[in-house]
Design an enzyme around this catalytic site. Structure first.
Site, mmCIF file in Angstrom:
data_model
loop_
_atom_site.group_PDB
_atom_site.id
_atom_site.type_symbol
_atom_site.label_atom_id
_atom_site.label_comp_id
_atom_site.label_asym_id
_atom_site.label_seq_id
_atom_site.Cartn_x
_atom_site.Cartn_y
_atom_site.Cartn_z
ATOM 1 N N ASP A 24 0.879 -1.174 0.000
ATOM 2 C CA ASP A 24 0.000 0.000 0.000
ATOM 3 C C ASP A 24 0.913 1.220 0.000
ATOM 4 O OD1 ASP A 24 -1.567 2.167 0.674
ATOM 5 O OD2 ASP A 24 -2.535 1.206 2.385
ATOM 6 N N ASN A 70 2.158 6.129 -10.188
ATOM 7 C CA ASN A 70 0.847 6.022 -10.837
ATOM 8 C C ASN A 70 -0.305 5.875 -9.846
ATOM 9 O OD1 ASN A 70 -1.114 5.149 -13.036
ATOM 10 N ND2 ASN A 70 -0.952 3.244 -11.865
ATOM 11 N N TYR A 101 -9.227 14.730 -4.234
ATOM 12 C CA TYR A 101 -8.525 14.256 -5.436
ATOM 13 C C TYR A 101 -7.854 15.439 -6.132
ATOM 14 C CZ TYR A 101 -8.014 11.883 -10.006
ATOM 15 O OH TYR A 101 -7.536 11.334 -11.177
ATOM 16 N N LYS A 115 -3.826 16.261 -6.683
ATOM 17 C CA LYS A 115 -3.220 16.333 -8.015
ATOM 18 C C LYS A 115 -2.511 17.678 -8.227
ATOM 19 C CE LYS A 115 -4.555 12.200 -9.407
ATOM 20 N NZ LYS A 115 -3.597 11.085 -9.471
#
Ligand code: NAD
Length: 266
Positions: free
Chosen positions: A65, A92, A157, A161
């Site tokens: 993880d 990724n 999210y 990013k």
């Protein structure tokens, strides 16, 4: 003027891909394998790893993880034992996180998304740096087109990013003098299981057809098309190859030119 054959990726390079057992990461892994590179993946899902290794026996893997420091350390111990070097790190791993307005997001959901999508990139990058300095290698992180704008309903999210882009630019400055390049790829919606499940969920929540919601997503970019995992893998390969040798510190859009990410609220 003389023309010469272009060198693409050099064979025998050692490539580490996080979350490489399925989805975009798996396509990136298989692309490097097809170019005779040594590929090591890590992934949280042991079954997906088994499936990946069955189809790609030349690759190697560690179950881990990326949001857990000790498990990422095991990945690098494994990598060092097998190959003793690293040329390309592909960060990724990234989960979608909750779809909710900020006022409705639980702190635990926020923390989990940041832990995988941002901390995971940091944990992998910090251990890769000494190896990449030795090989004059590169880091390629998979961000998202949400890093060019906001994305209502996807705050953790989006925040992670944007942070990856900040980390990319900073690492590019710290590592550039050692010949290490660092870039981020910002894909738009990528065709696959993850996009399909998001579209199905949105259609259900809004009482609209899957086709109508698909169209909402397609109208977000000028080319009116989705990205394929192969598109992402090809850009990763380009950046890792001699063709990308002067590119660093960039957040590269691979998104058909995003015009809006707000139209799903209409
Ligand atoms: P995915 O949801 O298909 O997952 C790929 C793999 O990630 C799976 O094998 C899963 O087991 C693994 N994984 C999940 N959590 C993990 C963890 N904590 N540690 C290690 N492995 C873990 O993802 P995807 O759609 O292939 O996306 C890959 C990357 O591309 C992500 O960073 C994502 O944010 C980014 N991205 C995806 C899209 C898209 O439309 N799918 C668009 C832009 C950017």
């Amino acid at each position: 003027m003389s023309s010469k054959k272009i060198n693409a990726i050099q064979a025998e390079q050692v490539v580490l891909i996080s979350a490489g057992a399925s989805g975009i990461g798996r396509v990136i892994a298989e692309t490097f394998l097809a170019h005779d590179c040594h590929v090591h993946i890590c992934d949280i899902n042991a079954d997906a790893i088994a499936d990946f290794l069955e189809d790609n026996p030349a690759a190697s893997a560690t179950r881990a993880d990326v949001s857990t420091v000790a498990e990422v350390e095991e990945v690098f111990d494994d990598l060092a034992g097998r190959y003793g070097r690293l040329d390309v790190l592909v960060n990724n791993a990234g989960i979608a996180g909750p779809t909710a307005l900020v006022e409705d997001i639980e702190p635990a959901e926020w923390d989990k998304t940041i832990a995988v999508d941002l901390n995971g990139h940091f944990y992998c990058s910090r251990l890769a740096i000494p190896l990449l300095k030795a090989s004059r290698g590169c880091i390629i992180s998979i961000a998202s087109n949400v890093a060019f704008t906001g994305c209502p309903g996807r705050a953790p999210y989006t925040a992670s990013k944007w942070a990856i882009v900040g980390l990319t630019k900073t690492l590019a400055m710290e590592l550039g003098p050692d010949g290490v390049r660092v870039n981020a790829i910002c894909p738009g919606s990528v065709e696959g299981d993850r996009l399909n499940s998001v579209i199905e969920r949105d259609a259900k929540e809004r009482g609209q057809s899957i086709e109508a919601i698909r169209d909402v997503y397609l109208r977000q970019n000028s080319l009116r098309s989705f990205i394929s995992a192969e598109d992402v893998a090809n850009l990763v390969l380009f950046l890792a190859s001699d063709l990308g040798s002067k590119i660093s510190g960039q957040a590269i859009g691979l998104d058909g030119h995003t015009e809006t990410l707000a139209n799903w609220l209409d």
